[in-house]
Structure formats: structure tokens, C-alpha cells
Design a protein around this motif. Structure first.
Motif, PDB file in Angstrom:
ATOM      1  N   MET A   1      32.045  13.935  20.685  1.00  0.00           N
ATOM      2  CA  MET A   1      31.008  13.770  21.710  1.00  0.00           C
ATOM      3  C   MET A   1      29.806  14.666  21.429  1.00  0.00           C
ATOM      4  SD  MET A   1      30.086  12.213  24.520  1.00  0.00           S
ATOM      5  CE  MET A   1      31.582  11.503  25.197  1.00  0.00           C
ATOM      6  N   LEU A   2      30.028  15.870  20.883  1.00  0.00           N
ATOM      7  CA  LEU A   2      28.946  16.808  20.601  1.00  0.00           C
ATOM      8  C   LEU A   2      28.507  16.704  19.142  1.00  0.00           C
ATOM      9  CD1 LEU A   2      30.130  20.035  22.468  1.00  0.00           C
ATOM     10  CD2 LEU A   2      28.451  18.349  23.236  1.00  0.00           C
ATOM     11  N   LYS A   3      27.220  16.863  18.910  1.00  0.00           N
ATOM     12  CA  LYS A   3      26.650  16.882  17.568  1.00  0.00           C
ATOM     13  C   LYS A   3      26.205  18.310  17.230  1.00  0.00           C
ATOM     14  CE  LYS A   3      25.161  12.055  17.840  1.00  0.00           C
ATOM     15  NZ  LYS A   3      24.034  11.079  17.720  1.00  0.00           N
ATOM     16  N   ASN A   4      25.598  18.486  16.062  1.00  0.00           N
ATOM     17  CA  ASN A   4      25.203  19.820  15.600  1.00  0.00           C
ATOM     18  C   ASN A   4      24.334  20.534  16.633  1.00  0.00           C
ATOM     19  OD1 ASN A   4      26.578  19.500  13.224  1.00  0.00           O
ATOM     20  ND2 ASN A   4      24.775  18.878  12.032  1.00  0.00           N
ATOM     21  N   ASN A   5      24.668  21.810  16.874  1.00  0.00           N
ATOM     22  CA  ASN A   5      23.904  22.704  17.757  1.00  0.00           C
ATOM     23  C   ASN A   5      23.960  22.304  19.230  1.00  0.00           C
ATOM     24  OD1 ASN A   5      23.019  24.293  15.528  1.00  0.00           O
ATOM     25  ND2 ASN A   5      21.380  22.804  15.139  1.00  0.00           N
ATOM     26  N   GLU A   6      24.818  21.373  19.575  1.00  0.00           N
ATOM     27  CA  GLU A   6      24.937  20.959  20.972  1.00  0.00           C
ATOM     28  C   GLU A   6      26.088  21.703  21.649  1.00  0.00           C
ATOM     29  OE1 GLU A   6      23.248  16.356  20.664  1.00  0.00           O
ATOM     30  OE2 GLU A   6      25.392  16.717  20.976  1.00  0.00           O
ATOM     31  N   ARG A   7      25.992  21.758  22.978  1.00  0.00           N
ATOM     32  CA  ARG A   7      27.037  22.379  23.780  1.00  0.00           C
ATOM     33  C   ARG A   7      27.113  21.659  25.121  1.00  0.00           C
ATOM     34  NH1 ARG A   7      22.411  25.401  24.563  1.00  0.00           N
ATOM     35  NH2 ARG A   7      21.880  25.744  26.776  1.00  0.00           N
ATOM     36  N   PHE A   8      28.213  21.834  25.803  1.00  0.00           N
ATOM     37  CA  PHE A   8      28.316  21.378  27.179  1.00  0.00           C
ATOM     38  C   PHE A   8      27.967  22.532  28.111  1.00  0.00           C
ATOM     39  CE2 PHE A   8      31.307  17.909  25.848  1.00  0.00           C
ATOM     40  CZ  PHE A   8      30.601  16.867  26.426  1.00  0.00           C
ATOM     41  N   ASP A   9      27.081  22.274  29.092  1.00  0.00           N
ATOM     42  CA  ASP A   9      26.841  23.199  30.187  1.00  0.00           C
ATOM     43  C   ASP A   9      27.350  22.556  31.476  1.00  0.00           C
ATOM     44  OD1 ASP A   9      25.771  25.183  28.642  1.00  0.00           O
ATOM     45  OD2 ASP A   9      23.685  24.682  29.066  1.00  0.00           O
ATOM     46  N   TYR A  10      27.662  23.406  32.446  1.00  0.00           N
ATOM     47  CA  TYR A  10      28.234  22.926  33.700  1.00  0.00           C
ATOM     48  C   TYR A  10      27.155  22.803  34.777  1.00  0.00           C
ATOM     49  CZ  TYR A  10      32.905  23.798  31.834  1.00  0.00           C
ATOM     50  OH  TYR A  10      34.047  23.772  31.080  1.00  0.00           O
ATOM     51  N   LEU A  11      27.215  21.708  35.505  1.00  0.00           N
ATOM     52  CA  LEU A  11      26.510  21.577  36.775  1.00  0.00           C
ATOM     53  C   LEU A  11      27.589  21.834  37.828  1.00  0.00           C
ATOM     54  CD1 LEU A  11      24.435  18.359  35.967  1.00  0.00           C
ATOM     55  CD2 LEU A  11      23.643  20.737  35.908  1.00  0.00           C
ATOM     56  N   ILE A  12      27.690  23.095  38.252  1.00  0.00           N
ATOM     57  CA  ILE A  12      28.852  23.547  39.010  1.00  0.00           C
ATOM     58  C   ILE A  12      28.960  22.835  40.354  1.00  0.00           C
ATOM     59  CG2 ILE A  12      29.950  25.562  40.075  1.00  0.00           C
ATOM     60  CD1 ILE A  12      28.503  27.268  37.937  1.00  0.00           C
ATOM     61  N   LYS A  13      27.858  22.765  41.076  1.00  0.00           N
ATOM     62  CA  LYS A  13      27.876  22.154  42.399  1.00  0.00           C
ATOM     63  C   LYS A  13      28.291  20.690  42.330  1.00  0.00           C
ATOM     64  CE  LYS A  13      24.690  21.358  46.292  1.00  0.00           C
ATOM     65  NZ  LYS A  13      23.298  21.613  46.758  1.00  0.00           N
ATOM     66  N   GLU A  14      27.826  20.009  41.279  1.00  0.00           N
ATOM     67  CA  GLU A  14      28.088  18.566  41.155  1.00  0.00           C
ATOM     68  C   GLU A  14      29.400  18.265  40.431  1.00  0.00           C
ATOM     69  OE1 GLU A  14      24.041  19.433  42.101  1.00  0.00           O
ATOM     70  OE2 GLU A  14      25.234  20.114  40.380  1.00  0.00           O
ATOM     71  N   LYS A  15      30.025  19.300  39.846  1.00  0.00           N
ATOM     72  CA  LYS A  15      31.271  19.138  39.086  1.00  0.00           C
ATOM     73  C   LYS A  15      31.085  18.174  37.913  1.00  0.00           C
ATOM     74  CE  LYS A  15      34.353  20.136  43.019  1.00  0.00           C
ATOM     75  NZ  LYS A  15      33.291  20.417  44.000  1.00  0.00           N
TER      76      LYS A  15
END
Length: 241
Positions: A1-15
Motif C-alpha cells: 500500500m505504501l510507496k517510497n518515502n510514504e508513511r501512514f499518519d493517524y486522523l485520531i478523531k475520525e479513526k
């Protein structure tokens, strides 16, 4: 799902999770504030302009069950947004158009949407502090679209009485109000965002209504930080709910 230099960040309120890449452009607090102050009504038909990596659509998706469309000109950001939608299992509701918003007149029938949101490029092209990375320059400077372009596209897309929600720099508030009214979108509410008490406003959220009646509400001030440097209760609600 992730490509080079990518990361997952969280939208905490929206889950929810969102794919980010600092080499392209990562969303800022301004996007969270735009999502926070945008009311989503049961029968709204929604489109987001200058969508970037799709953060506004993700934020608004947690406020209802409507389909939400977006427009973004940068192909890499469009790809990231679509993969975020897929990861969060929202592809049935969230749809990203890879296109120039100046082409909405050819692609979209007029007066279809009740709500348009926009987090446009903030800086004029003649400012000396333009970012060197092309992707950042397009996201932050009026290289591919101007404030006027955003307003005219919104006028075309909105139904009579439809709402435009826009976030911008506070020092360009007069530009926003002038361009809004010039596009027959009447400014109806202004929310000034301050980093803390006794500081000048840094950001502004403006709500306009297509062919609305005159009458502007200045909402209570919104402070990001308390005097002790901690997030205010209001800002904690934006992040955490």
C-alpha cells in the motif's frame, strides 16, 4: 500500500489513516480546522477543491454517509489519496478527480453541489519565498490556480444557496472576501484562528453562500494554544474529539 518515502499518519478523531509523503506535501493544522468547522448536512452533495492527498474528504467522511468528490491537479497526490480511500474502505463513497479545477466548466454540469470546500494555495506567485520543490510550490503558491480561479469554480459547482467553506491565511482575508463577493458568493461567517491569546490571527476560515443575502457574522476567536503552550480544549477537540 505504501510507496517510497510514504508513511501512514493517524486522523485520531475520525479513526482513519492517511498516506503522507513530505517530498510531495503533507496536510497542516489548517486542513484539520477546515474539516472541523465544516458542517455536513444530511442531504449535502459535497466536492472538495485543491484536495491534495484527500485529507478533507477523509475528515468529512466521518461526519455522515454522503458521497464526497474531490479535485486535485497533482497526479502523485491523487494516487496517494485513492490508496488512502482504499485502505480505509471508503472507495464506495470518496472519489478523486485528477484534473485542473479550471476545467470544471467542461467536466461538471453547473449548480450540482450544496457544499464546496477549498484549502487553496496561500501565496501569490510573485512572492520570493516560493518553495524549491515543484510539488510544494504548486500546493502553496498560485502557480496552477489563483484564488479567483477557486471562487469561479465554486460558483459554477454550487447550487443556489450552496455553501463554500475556505481556509486561508489571515493576512489575505480581504482578498478572500473580495473574490468571494466578485463570484456572487456572499461571505456569511468568518472564524479567526489565533496561535494563542495576545497574538495576531494566523489563519481564517470563511463560509460563503452562493447568491446569499448580505450579513457577515464574526465568530468567537479560536485559540490553538493556551498561555502555557498546551493545546486549548477547542484544539484538543479538533484532534481527539
Amino acid at each position: 500500500m505504501l510507496k517510497n518515502n510514504e508513511r501512514f499518519d493517524y486522523l485520531i478523531k475520525e479513526k482513519l489513516k492517511i498516506i503522507q509523503n513530505d517530498d510531495v506535501f503533507s496536510f497542516s493544522t489548517d486542513a484539520l480546522l477546515l474539516g472541523h468547522f465544516t458542517e455536513v448536512r444530511k442531504n449535502d452533495k459535497i466536492l472538495d477543491l485543491c484536495a491534495g492527498n484527500g485529507v478533507i474528504s477523509l475528515l468529512l467522511s466521518a461526519k455522515g454517509q454522503q458521497s464526497i468528490e474531490s479535485i486535485e491537479i497533482q497526479e502523485q497526490l491523487v494516487d496517494m489519496a485513492r490508496r488512502s480511500y482504499e485502505f480505509n474502505q471508503l472507495t464506495d463513497r470518496l472519489h478523486m478527480h485528477h484534473m485542473d479545477l479550471k476545467e470544471v466548466y467542461r467536466t461538471f454540469k453547473p449548480s450540482q453541489y450544496t457544499l464546496v470546500t477549498c484549502n487553496p494555495p496561500y501565496f501569490k506567485t510573485n512572492q520570493l519565498n516560493q518553495h524549491q520543490k515543484e510539488a510544494h510550490k504548486i500546493a502553496r503558491h498560485e502557480v496552477m490556480c489563483s484564488l479567483e480561479d477557486c471562487m469561479l469554480a465554486s460558483r459554477h459547482l454550487l447550487k443556489q444557496g450552496g455553501r463554500l467553506m475556505m481556509v486561508h491565511r489571515a493576512d489575505r482575508l480581504m482578498d478572500v472576501l473580495t473574490e468571494m463577493r466578485g463570484a456572487n458568493i456572499e461571505p456569511k461567517r468568518v472564524i479567526m484562528i489565533y496561535s494563542k491569546i495576545n497574538k495576531s490571527a494566523v489563519t481564517v476560515v470563511v463560509e460563503g453562500r452562493k447568491n446569499g443575502k448580505q450579513g457577515l457574522e464574526i465568530a468567537p476567536p479560536f485559540y490553538i494554544y493556551n498561555s502555557d503552550g498546551e493545546y486549548s480544549d477547542e484544539m484538543r477537540d479538533v484532534y481527539y474529539g
